[in-house]
Scaffold this active site. Structure first.
Site, PDB file in Angstrom:
ATOM      1  N   ARG B  96       6.702  10.317   0.004  1.00  0.00           N
ATOM      2  CA  ARG B  96       5.754   9.762   0.972  1.00  0.00           C
ATOM      3  C   ARG B  96       6.456   8.774   1.899  1.00  0.00           C
ATOM      4  O   ARG B  96       6.168   8.725   3.097  1.00  0.00           O
ATOM      5  CB  ARG B  96       4.588   9.107   0.224  1.00  0.00           C
ATOM      6  CG  ARG B  96       3.442   8.722   1.132  1.00  0.00           C
ATOM      7  CD  ARG B  96       2.189   8.424   0.345  1.00  0.00           C
ATOM      8  NE  ARG B  96       2.374   7.277  -0.544  1.00  0.00           N
ATOM      9  CZ  ARG B  96       1.438   6.842  -1.393  1.00  0.00           C
ATOM     10  NH1 ARG B  96       0.264   7.446  -1.462  1.00  0.00           N
ATOM     11  NH2 ARG B  96       1.670   5.803  -2.168  1.00  0.00           N
ATOM     12  N   LYS B 195       1.804   5.637   4.706  1.00  0.00           N
ATOM     13  CA  LYS B 195       1.561   4.332   4.086  1.00  0.00           C
ATOM     14  C   LYS B 195       2.320   3.263   4.873  1.00  0.00           C
ATOM     15  O   LYS B 195       3.333   2.724   4.444  1.00  0.00           O
ATOM     16  CB  LYS B 195       1.955   4.345   2.601  1.00  0.00           C
ATOM     17  CG  LYS B 195       1.217   3.275   1.812  1.00  0.00           C
ATOM     18  CD  LYS B 195       1.146   3.562   0.335  1.00  0.00           C
ATOM     19  CE  LYS B 195       0.594   2.375  -0.423  1.00  0.00           C
ATOM     20  NZ  LYS B 195      -0.844   2.151  -0.230  1.00  0.00           N
ATOM     21  N   GLU B 231     -12.133   6.860   3.384  1.00  0.00           N
ATOM     22  CA  GLU B 231     -11.657   6.240   2.160  1.00  0.00           C
ATOM     23  C   GLU B 231     -12.037   4.776   2.121  1.00  0.00           C
ATOM     24  O   GLU B 231     -12.609   4.247   3.079  1.00  0.00           O
ATOM     25  CB  GLU B 231     -10.152   6.453   1.970  1.00  0.00           C
ATOM     26  CG  GLU B 231      -9.276   5.929   3.057  1.00  0.00           C
ATOM     27  CD  GLU B 231      -7.798   6.299   2.826  1.00  0.00           C
ATOM     28  OE1 GLU B 231      -7.384   7.392   3.219  1.00  0.00           O
ATOM     29  OE2 GLU B 231      -7.071   5.461   2.264  1.00  0.00           O
TER      30      GLU B 231
END
Lengths: 348, 348
Positions: B96, B195, B231
């Site tokens: 990621r 992220k 989310e």
């Protein structure tokens, strides 16, 4: 620290930094001194100190490093022909930082504190303010969550820093824009209308891809419909058709630029009709001129805009509206034209 | 540095940090050592060093401070009953980070380098891994633009840091969510699916406002239509109706959570039907259970969701799907349940 040589100005013997002012671009040459102050997240800022420019020490868990809790500002100091130094509307940057700080849950310096701190920073670095006509001293206030945090909350310590760097022109000549329809800079309910650090690195890739294709920068569209123009990666955009000058309205996704605001006032003073409105992308294909405004780019004429396989070219050069606005703005900023607006602030 | 006391583990005499493990929450207690390495923006990372935890020195013009060029990761180290220490799927965090680095125009460590660096960090801080059942060591890799820049380009130096902190539970008990329909966490064409540090401080205010009203956190809606759930501020969301478990599909605005991914695989293994799809807000009003997943929150049952003046309550407690999933996930993570998936990595 860079070395300095002595030059003479109207205000007496003064040192001038020893760099080639004729070759000044937009590269980083940190000035000698910076301003620093800190406070707790529930406290008010008190006066800080001018210290030699140096790396800052910060916790690896700092809010700025882990969660992007930071605001930046940009303003410039200009040297008048008589050697004195002017700031341009610094209280506007102070107000914008206060609005951003409220949005990012941080305390912020008062307007008076901000302006005084900028003045002190420029004064300490006065020898880095380029000679008239050679550029300006770019001043960068930062408000950052410098204390350590683990949860998603305001850092326990907030730092207000100001550092500076002499600069010349951001773009060399007129700019060529590419309309970017995949990456978006801002969204309603996001942070496009505050000057947070989080608005910038997310657009690096779009800029880099456009530059690799020979463009100067990208023009972003709104994230909801992709039908309306918003702004360029670090500046506002204006279009000119006849006597009408238009720019996207401030409605949540547009940065309220101080150059943007000043240009609107100057244009109104010249008798242009100014419209702040939603601007459909298709309007770009039927205008006389396009230009960008911002602290870094000042007023930069746009030579062309490309969208897919369509390219439109615009008027640039001596006989343009953007040149007329540029001349008035920079005339006021550098003290060559009388400041009837009360925009400039002398630092000594 | 915190003081340490000697405790005994299966692997021999080992020091255990001297804190009250029974009262471990989600507050910051930095572990003793951190990992640091740096490289140029066009270079590849080489192995770094474990050094004592301390403030880092960074240029005031650093890309991370001025333009938000940074990525974070989060993973946990767990102590098995026999004293050995396990990581959970660290190669997923590494992957990621690589995807995020490509998006933010930075070099990134190789997967092997990332995992080895995390192992070294945990090993150096092994005495900070809580005893079984008391919590975990939260590990925070960062990839940041540490070099100075003025223009909107990648910083000339990128730093890869890992620091750590022992943690207990993020939430105390089931959570109560408020649907946030003004602030948006992400937009198509934005950075919601990587992220980056830039996704977090922009939602501080929405979280703070919800907490002031007694809620645990906010649930974001999509920025384009405001009709679909996305989310929570730092975790993914799942809904359960009968044998069907649904979660918003990864399509640009949803963070591809590693706990999310693992829970999907565990749920499929239990025989549930799992749907990754667009989930209309209205679906929340007709389900049995809702739960959140993330490294910090693990699997946290949602007791209620409030939208305007409507409040819906959900089943929580012993006989729930979320409890069954939580038990399996944490059983694997802590070595109490056999890891048939090959997800855990032992550090010594």
């Amino acid at each position: 620290m860079a070395s300095t040589t002595q030059t003479k100005s109207n205000s007496g013997v003064e040192k001038h930094a020893d760099i080639n002012w004729d070759e000044l671009g937009f590269d980083l040459v940190p000035a000698d001194y910076m301003y620093v102050t800190k406070c707790g997240k529930e406290e008010n800022f008190t006066n800080g100190n001018i210290i030699p420019y140096a790396n800052i020490a910060i916790s690896p868990f700092a809010g700025i490093l882990n969660y992007g809790q930071g605001l930046l500002e940009s303003l410039k100091a200009y040297r008048r022909d008589d050697g004195r130094v002017l700031l341009f509307r610094p209280e506007q940057n102070a107000q914008r930082m206060q609005i951003g700080a409220e949005r990012l849950c941080m305390p912020s310096p008062s307007i008076e504190h901000f302006v005084e701190a900028v003045k002190q920073t420029v004064l300490a670095n006065k020898h880095w303010v380029p000679p008239p006509g050679k550029g300006s001293l770019y001043v960068r206030p930062l408000l950052i969550g410098s204390g350590p945090v683990l949860s998603l909350v305001t850092a326990p310590e907030i730092s207000f820093l100001i550092h500076a760097c002499p600069v010349g022109n951001y773009h060399k000549g007129p700019i060529n824009l590419l309309v970017e329809d995949k990456t978006h800079r801002a969204t309603p309910g996001g942070t496009g209308d505050i000057k947070t650090i989080t608005n910038y690195s997310p657009v690096y890739k779009a800029i880099a891809q456009a530059k690799a294709r020979g463009f100067s920068d990208v023009l972003f569209l709104d994230a909801v419909t992709k039908k309306y123009i918003e702004e360029v990666s670090s500046c506002n955009i204006f279009i000119v058709k006849g006597n009408v000058i238009s720019t996207p309205a401030i409605c949540g996704t547009i940065l309220p630029g101080i150059t943007r605001k000043s240009i609107i006032e100057i244009a109104l003073g010249f008798g242009y009709q100014v419209e702040e409105r939603v601007i459909p992308l298709k309007d770009l294909f039927d205008v006389d001129e396009v230009f960008c405004t911002g602290t870094a780019v000042v007023v930069s004429p746009v030579a062309s805009i490309t969208y897919g396989d369509k390219r439109v070219e615009y008027k640039t050069g001596a006989e343009t509206v953007s040149k007329k606005l540029y001349d008035m703005l920079t005339g006021i900023q550098t003290g060559r034209i009388e400041d009837k607006m009360g925009w400039t602030v002398e630092i000594d």
